[in-house]
Design an enzyme around this catalytic site. Structure first.
Site, PDB file in Angstrom:
ATOM      1  N   THR A 179      35.408  31.107  41.472  1.00 36.06           N
ATOM      2  CA  THR A 179      34.934  30.118  42.803  1.00 36.06           C
ATOM      3  C   THR A 179      35.145  29.533  43.304  1.00 36.06           C
ATOM      4  OG1 THR A 179      35.269  32.864  43.349  1.00 36.06           O
ATOM      5  CG2 THR A 179      34.307  31.269  44.924  1.00 36.06           C
ATOM      6  N   ARG A 187      41.095  45.602  46.946  1.00 36.17           N
ATOM      7  CA  ARG A 187      40.179  45.230  47.434  1.00 36.17           C
ATOM      8  C   ARG A 187      39.459  44.198  47.881  1.00 36.17           C
ATOM      9  NH1 ARG A 187      36.723  40.667  44.662  1.00 36.17           N
ATOM     10  NH2 ARG A 187      34.537  41.409  44.314  1.00 36.17           N
ATOM     11  N   VAL A 188      38.659  44.030  48.639  1.00 38.36           N
ATOM     12  CA  VAL A 188      38.093  43.228  49.731  1.00 38.36           C
ATOM     13  C   VAL A 188      37.235  41.992  49.008  1.00 38.36           C
ATOM     14  CG1 VAL A 188      37.276  42.339  51.930  1.00 38.36           C
ATOM     15  CG2 VAL A 188      38.929  43.964  51.160  1.00 38.36           C
ATOM     16  N   GLY A 246      30.102  34.589  42.346  1.00 35.37           N
ATOM     17  CA  GLY A 246      29.476  35.678  41.435  1.00 35.37           C
ATOM     18  C   GLY A 246      30.484  37.124  42.121  1.00 35.37           C
ATOM     19  N   GLY A 263      31.247  40.171  43.556  1.00 37.20           N
ATOM     20  CA  GLY A 263      31.505  39.723  45.042  1.00 37.20           C
ATOM     21  C   GLY A 263      31.111  41.428  45.795  1.00 37.20           C
TER      22      GLY A 263
HETATM   23  N1  ASP Z   1      32.495  36.409  44.561  1.00 36.21           N
HETATM   24  C1  ASP Z   1      33.985  35.824  44.261  1.00 36.21           C
HETATM   25  C2  ASP Z   1      34.597  38.001  44.220  1.00 36.21           C
HETATM   26  O1  ASP Z   1      33.988  38.913  44.167  1.00 36.21           O
HETATM   27  C3  ASP Z   1      34.633  35.901  42.338  1.00 36.21           C
HETATM   28  C4  ASP Z   1      33.445  35.148  42.468  1.00 36.21           C
HETATM   29  O2  ASP Z   1      32.477  33.903  43.262  1.00 36.21           O
HETATM   30  O3  ASP Z   1      33.755  34.000  41.542  1.00 36.21           O
HETATM   31  O4  ASP Z   1      35.982  37.869  45.156  1.00 36.21           O
END
Ligand code: ASP
Length: 291
Positions: free
Chosen positions: A164, A192-193, A214, A216
């Site tokens: 992300t 999924r949100v 990370g 979510g």
């Molecule tokens: N936070 C994001 C999610 O869970 C994933 C990520 O940060 O890489 O959708």
């Protein structure tokens, strides 16, 4: 006010998923070298954050825009949000497809009455705005999905995910902004949100701004970005707010990272993950969180 900028390209257990530390560092530095001069030239924190996010969305190394991971059904659904700290205004798009820069939609929604749109409504808006159709799929992500399908999607999270992206800026006028964009956790259930388009994952006020990355669900459970910003708003220093929030997260075995700037110009980051891919400009030099 001396401008400040910090950007991230995700967090994770290893740097290998981004092709190693050096290529990831180069990508992040290119963004800093392009966007920091915008802030020096007097452009707004919002303009800087949007530009940084667009560049990171275009980089297939990261899990946002081009290079987004696939969900369990083999589709890409992206989420992005923007928070203008000066106006304390949040906007975001959830689970949108076939667009090059999800952050643009979040920016457009800043001035709309309905500031967070999801799948069907977001797609309608994309059509209304005549945004060109764009396929963010890369061969690499498709191969990873096919590999994972063999194991019936047993991975808790795409190994390649946690890429992300996000950006936080403080402009010459002392205004803060945070932006975050993601392809999601990878292999997730349809619908999924992600935290990336929630105040838990991206939050800003006049006092502080934070972008998270990370798992979510962990970020949502901690209300991480909001938690750090509220602590600063209530008088805690940014470094103490980050230290305390991450100590709490550590005790609950969370897996994530965050980048932050406050109104005094302090820059901070925290992680419970092994690696946080972030780089910053503190006014005199460019640095990063990778060693
Ligand atoms: N936070 C994001 C999610 O869970 C994933 C990520 O940060 O890489 O959708």
């Amino acid at each position: 006010m001396q401008p400040k900028l910090i950007v991230h390209g995700g967090a994770g257990s290893t740097a290998d998923s981004k092709g190693g530390v050096e290529p990831a560092r180069r990508s992040l530095y290119t963004v800093i070298e392009t966007v920091y001069p915008m802030l020096l030239n007097g452009e707004s924190a919002i303009a800087a954050v949007v530009k940084a996010c667009q560049m990171l969305e275009d980089d297939p190394r990261f899990n946002a825009g081009t290079g987004s991971v696939l969900q369990s059904d083999g589709q890409i659904r992206m989420s992005a949000s923007l928070m203008d700290g000066d106006r304390q205004s949040f906007s975001g798009a959830i689970n949108i497809s076939r667009i090059q820069h999800p952050i643009d939609l979040a920016q457009y929604l800043q001035t709309s009455d309905d500031r967070v749109l999801s799948d069907y409504g977001a797609a309608e808006l994309v059509r209304e705005l005549s945004v060109p159709i764009f396929n963010p799929l890369t061969d690499q992500r498709l191969l990873e999905w096919m590999e994972e399908r063999k194991n019936n999607f047993q991975s808790k999270m795409a190994e390649v995910a946690m890429g992300t992206i996000g950006a936080v800026a403080l402009d010459r006028q002392g205004r803060l902004c945070a932006g975050t964009s993601t392809g999601g956790r990878g292999f997730e259930r349809i619908g999924r949100v992600s935290d990336s388009a929630m105040p838990a994952g991206n939050y800003a006020t006049k006092e502080a701004a934070v972008s998270c990355t990370g798992i979510g669900e962990h970020i949502i459970d901690e209300g991480l970005a909001t938690r750090i910003v509220v602590r600063v708003t209530d008088g805690m220093s940014l470094h103490e707010a980050v230290r305390k929030s991450f100590a709490e997260a550590e005790s609950r075995q969370r897996d994530f990272g965050a980048i932050c700037i406050d109104a005094t110009g302090a820059i901070a980051w925290g992680k419970t993950s092994t690696v946080l891919f972030a780089a910053y400009h503190d006014g005199s030099t460019i640095g990063d969180t990778l060693d």
